[in-house]
Write an enzyme that holds these catalytic residues in place. Sequence first.
Site: not given
Ligand code: PEP
Length: 256
Positions: A237-238, A216, A10-11, A176, A100
């Site tokens: 992530g998202g 993504s 979820w960050k 992302g 990150e």
């Molecule tokens: C992540 O932050 O580990 C990630 C894969 O993000 P996203 O799916 O948004 O690219």
Amino acid sequence: MRKKIVAGNWKMNMDYTSGMTLFSEVINMVNDEARGDQEVIVCPPSLFVYSLAQLAKGSSKVSVGAQNCHQADSGAFTGEISASQVKSVGAEYVILGHSERRQYFGENNELLAQKTDAVLKNGLRPIFCIGETLEERNQNVHFQLIKEQLEQGVFHLAEADFAKVVLAYEPVWAIGTGVTASPEQAQEIHAFIRKEIEAKYGVEVAENTTILYGGSCNPKNAAELFSQADIDGGLIGGASLKSRDFTDIVKAFNIQ
Ligand code: PEP
């Protein structure tokens, strides 16, 4: 047989109420719709780990992880949390080495090796992230970089400890950005990672290591990515912030 895992990161998103609502929806959907042999992990901001872990107690398929921890057991490290504290609130996993953390908080392989030790010592399992930037890929140094991330981050572990590590290949250029690695690009690196594990720990350990793809990943591309021979699930992530999208990614294993 290695485990199939979908993990959500979820960050620094969600407040307490929206996070609890999202997680309740995820638990209900996953309990109803996921295959029995899959594991689903949700990694919220550390403030919410205890509450989510309490909710997850009722689910055999869903567990909870933290997004980071400190390498020390305890002490004067204002604002940090230790692996033992993460363990004490009911989490089972810790994401380590997310790009990150590497990029914005200066975490390098040496520090991440120490964090990995702390996580394992406290009975938790690391989800250890590796991956190259676009610049590194364009310079064709990505295989060497990934090899170094493995060697310096986790290959110091004894075999029994390494067996508890989940790896996540996350090309930084895909995180992302809405740009996903093609299934072929991802498979190429996953196969390379598995070969490196084989060279270090032997074929059995390599075959049993879960290697996730992250970058993504969404309900539309998950099935094709997860159908690749060496891709054992995803770090999301998202799309983990929407219960339907996240659960549809979990279900992508069923439609290969
Ligand atoms: C992540 O932050 O580990 C990630 C894969 O993000 P996203 O799916 O948004 O690219």
